[in-house]
Scaffold this motif. Structure first.
Motif, short mmCIF file in Angstrom:
data_model
loop_
_atom_site.label_atom_id
_atom_site.label_comp_id
_atom_site.label_asym_id
_atom_site.label_seq_id
_atom_site.Cartn_x
_atom_site.Cartn_y
_atom_site.Cartn_z
N TYR A 181 0.84 -1.22 0.00
CA TYR A 181 0.00 0.00 0.00
C TYR A 181 0.87 1.26 0.00
N ILE A 182 1.75 1.38 1.00
CA ILE A 182 2.55 2.61 1.08
C ILE A 182 3.64 2.61 0.00
N ARG A 237 8.08 -9.38 -3.92
CA ARG A 237 8.48 -10.74 -3.51
C ARG A 237 8.20 -11.82 -4.54
N LEU A 240 13.78 -9.63 1.65
CA LEU A 240 14.71 -8.80 2.44
C LEU A 240 15.42 -9.57 3.55
N THR A 298 9.73 0.65 2.95
CA THR A 298 8.34 0.60 3.45
C THR A 298 7.87 -0.83 3.67
N SER A 313 8.27 -2.24 9.18
CA SER A 313 8.65 -1.26 10.19
C SER A 313 9.34 -1.93 11.37
N ARG A 364 -1.26 -3.73 -3.66
CA ARG A 364 -2.30 -3.49 -2.67
C ARG A 364 -2.62 -1.98 -2.63
N THR A 372 -0.56 -9.11 4.05
CA THR A 372 0.32 -10.10 4.65
C THR A 372 1.03 -9.53 5.88
N1 LIG Z 1 -0.78 1.34 6.59
C1 LIG Z 1 -0.73 1.96 7.77
O1 LIG Z 1 -1.72 2.58 8.22
C2 LIG Z 1 0.54 1.93 8.58
C3 LIG Z 1 0.61 2.67 9.76
C4 LIG Z 1 1.78 2.66 10.51
C5 LIG Z 1 2.86 1.90 10.09
N2 LIG Z 1 2.75 1.16 8.94
C6 LIG Z 1 3.89 0.34 8.57
O2 LIG Z 1 4.35 0.66 7.27
C7 LIG Z 1 4.80 -0.54 6.59
C8 LIG Z 1 4.10 -0.63 5.25
O3 LIG Z 1 2.68 -0.67 5.46
P1 LIG Z 1 1.70 -1.03 4.28
O4 LIG Z 1 0.34 -0.67 4.75
O5 LIG Z 1 2.21 -0.50 3.00
O6 LIG Z 1 1.83 -2.63 4.26
P2 LIG Z 1 1.66 -3.65 3.02
O7 LIG Z 1 0.63 -3.16 2.07
O8 LIG Z 1 1.48 -5.01 3.61
O9 LIG Z 1 3.08 -3.56 2.28
C9 LIG Z 1 4.23 -4.21 2.74
C10 LIG Z 1 4.96 -4.76 1.53
O10 LIG Z 1 6.23 -5.27 1.96
C11 LIG Z 1 6.43 -6.53 1.38
N3 LIG Z 1 7.27 -7.38 2.25
C12 LIG Z 1 6.96 -7.87 3.48
N4 LIG Z 1 7.95 -8.65 3.94
C13 LIG Z 1 8.91 -8.66 2.98
C14 LIG Z 1 10.17 -9.31 2.85
N5 LIG Z 1 10.65 -10.15 3.81
N6 LIG Z 1 10.90 -9.09 1.73
C15 LIG Z 1 10.42 -8.28 0.75
N7 LIG Z 1 9.23 -7.64 0.82
C16 LIG Z 1 8.48 -7.84 1.91
C17 LIG Z 1 5.05 -7.13 1.21
O11 LIG Z 1 5.12 -8.10 0.18
P3 LIG Z 1 3.82 -8.96 -0.31
O12 LIG Z 1 3.13 -8.03 -1.30
O13 LIG Z 1 4.43 -10.14 -0.94
O14 LIG Z 1 2.98 -9.22 0.90
C18 LIG Z 1 4.21 -5.91 0.86
O15 LIG Z 1 4.15 -5.69 -0.54
C19 LIG Z 1 4.48 -1.71 7.50
O16 LIG Z 1 5.62 -2.17 8.14
C20 LIG Z 1 3.49 -1.13 8.51
O17 LIG Z 1 3.64 -1.73 9.80
C21 LIG Z 1 1.65 1.17 8.17
#
Ligand SMILES: NC(=O)c1ccc[n+]([C@@H]2O[C@H](COP(=O)([O-])OP(=O)(O)OC[C@H]3O[C@@H](n4cnc5c(N)ncnc54)[C@H](OP(=O)(O)O)[C@@H]3O)[C@@H](O)[C@H]2O)c1
Length: 360
Positions: free
Chosen positions: A13-14, A40, A60, A81, A84, A184, A345
Motif C-alpha cells: 500500500y505505502i 516478492r 529482504l 516501506t 517497520s 495493494r 500479509t
Molecule cells: N498502513 C498503515 O496505516 C501503517 C501505519 C503505521 C505503520 N505502517 C507500517 O508501514 C509498513 C508498510 O505498510 P503497508 O500498509 O504498505 O503494508 P503492506 O501493504 O502489507 O506492504 C508491505 C509490503 O512489503 C512486502 N514485504 C513484506 N515482507 C517482505 C520481505 N521479507 N521481503 C520483501 N518484501 C516484503 C510485502 O510483500 P507482499 O506483497 O508479498 O505481501 C508488501 O508488498 C508496514 O511495516 C506497517 O507496519 C503502516
C-alpha cells in the motif's frame, strides 16, 4: 547528484503509492532519478514492469541478495516501506548502502518507515506531549527493544552511523485513502473494519474512543517525495539521531468514524444495524479484525500526544484534515468494497494459523 532510488515493498500500500508519487513528479529534481521497487513474487515483477517500473524480486531476509540488488543497480537512496519492525531487514539494506558508499564514493541515504503509535502510552511511551524534535533516539534506547518497531528504529540509527549512511525515520500514523500503486491499494484499519462489519453483520467499536494521528496516503507520499527532493538538492535537514519525522496531518476519532461506517454499510444493506455496537471483548476484536492481540488495543483505542514539527519545518503541507476525511467516509467504504482484492500479509507472522484462517 544521487539518482537511483530503491523503494522496498513496491507491491504494498505505502510502497506502491510512494513509487507512483515519485514517478509522477515531472517538474522537480526527482524527475531525473531512476526508481526501482522490490517485490516478492515473479507475478508482482511482471505487473510492475508492465507499468515501466524497474521491479526487483527480493526477499529482504536474504542479506546477499539485498547487497547484490543495491550494488548492481547503483542505488543511492532506499525508501524502506516493506517492514517497520524487522531489524534484520534494515540491517541488510543499510549494510548494502554502506558498501555502495565505499564503492561509489558518494553519500547514501536510508529513509525508514516506522510506527507513530509507538510514541503513545499504548505503545509503551511515557505519558505527556512528545515532539519529533525531542531527543527521541536516546529515549527509545532507554525504553529498550521490547517493541520490535523500537528495536528496528534503534538498529536503523546505530547501523547507519557505523556504515556512514544518512538516515531519516518517517513515523507513520494511521493512513487512509485509496493508494495509487500497482499492488495493494488499501490500508489496514478502515478496510479491516469494513470487511469485519460485513462478515459479522454489525459495526463494532471499542469501549473507549481513540484519537490517533492520521494522514491521507497522498499527503504521506508527498512527505517521502519532499525528503527525496531535499536529499537530491543537498539541503541540510535533520537526519540520524535527530532525523525523526512525525508524518501526522491531523487526528481522527474512531467514535466519529464508526457511526458513519454503520450508516454507510446499513444503507447498502451490508449490516443489519444502523448504529455501531461495542465489541464484546478485545480477544474477539483481534480474532475478527485479524490484528495481533498485542497490538489490538493500540490500533483500536490509542491516542497519544504526538506533535509534529520536523516535517512542517522542511515544507510539508498536507492537504487533508479531519473534516475532509469524515466528509469522504463514503469513499473509504467504496474503496474498501471495490479494491479489497489483494490480501494483506502484514500481520501473518504475528497471527496463529488458526486465527488467520478464521479471519476475513
Ligand atoms: N498502513 C498503515 O496505516 C501503517 C501505519 C503505521 C505503520 N505502517 C507500517 O508501514 C509498513 C508498510 O505498510 P503497508 O500498509 O504498505 O503494508 P503492506 O501493504 O502489507 O506492504 C508491505 C509490503 O512489503 C512486502 N514485504 C513484506 N515482507 C517482505 C520481505 N521479507 N521481503 C520483501 N518484501 C516484503 C510485502 O510483500 P507482499 O506483497 O508479498 O505481501 C508488501 O508488498 C508496514 O511495516 C506497517 O507496519 C503502516
Amino acid at each position: 547528484m544521487s539518482q537511483n532510488i530503491l523503494v522496498t515493498g513496491g507491491a504494498g500500500y505505502i510502497g506502491g503509492s510512494v513509487v507512483a508519487e515519485l514517478l509522477s513528479r515531472t517538474s522537480s529534481s526527482i524527475k531525473g532519478a531512476t526508481v526501482f521497487a522490490t517485490v516478492r513474487s515473479e507475478e508482482q515483477v511482471q505487473r510492475l514492469s508492465k507499468h515501466g517500473i524497474g521491479a526487483i524480486q527480493l526477499d529482504l531476509h536474504n542479506e546477499t541478495a539485498a547487497m547484490e540488488a543495491v550494488i548492481r543497480n547503483e542505488i543511492d537512496i532506499i525508501i524502506h516501506t516493506a517492514s517497520s519492525a524487522v531489524p534484520s531487514h534494515v540491517s541488510n539494506l543499510v549494510k548494502a548502502l554502506g558498501r555502495r558508499r565505499q564503492v561509489g564514493g558518494k553519500e547514501t541515504y536510508f529513509i525508514h518507515s516506522s510506527i507513530l503509535t509507538m510514541f503513545g502510552e499504548d505503545g509503551g511511551w511515557p505519558s505527556g506531549e512528545v515532539r519529533d524534535t525531542d531527543p527521541l533516539f536516546e529515549k527509545e534506547k532507554q525504553l529498550g527493544t521490547d517493541h520490535p518497531g523500537r528495536a528496528t528504529d534503534i538498529a536503523v540509527v546505530e547501523q547507519a552511523k557505523a556504515e556512514g549512511v544518512v538516515t531519516f525515520l518517517v513515523m507513520v500514523p494511521t493512513v487512509y485513502g485509496k493508494g495509487s500503486g500497482q499492488g495493494r491499494r488499501l490500508s489496514v484499519n478502515i478496510p479491516a473494519y469494513v470487511r469485519t462489519s460485513i462478515k459479522l453483520g454489525i459495526v463494532y467499536k471499542f469501549d473507549k474512543d481513540g484519537n490517533p494521528p492520521a494522514t491521507h496516503i497522498s499527503d504521506l507520499t508527498a512527505l517521502y517525495a519532499l525528503l527525496v527532493e531535499k536529499i537530491l538538492q543537498k539541503e541540510p535537514i535533520p537526519s540520524g539521531e535527530k532525523g525523526y519525522y512525525f508524518a501526522m496531518a491531523h487526528r481522527i476519532s474512531w467514535w466519529a468514524i464508526m457511526p458513519r461506517l454503520a450508516e454507510g454499510l446499513h444503507m447498502r444493506g451490508l449490516v443489519t444495524e444502523p448504529r455501531a455496537q461495542t465489541w464484546p471483548s478485545y480477544d474477539m476484536a483481534s480474532e475478527y479484525l485479524r490484528w495481533p492481540p498485542q497490538f489490538v488495543r493500540a490500533m483500536g483505542t490509542s491516542s497519544g500526544q504526538q506533535i509534529p514539527i520536523n516535517a512542517y519545518q522542511i515544507g510539508w503541507q498536507p492537504k487533508w484534515d479531519e473534516q475532509r476525511f469524515l466528509e469522504g467516509m463514503d469513499d473509504e467504504i467504496k474503496a474498501a468494497l471495490e479494491s479489497d482484492t489483494v490480501p494483506a500479509t502484514l500481520f501473518d507472522k504475528l497471527l496463529s494459523p488458526s486465527k488467520g484462517s478464521t479471519g476475513a
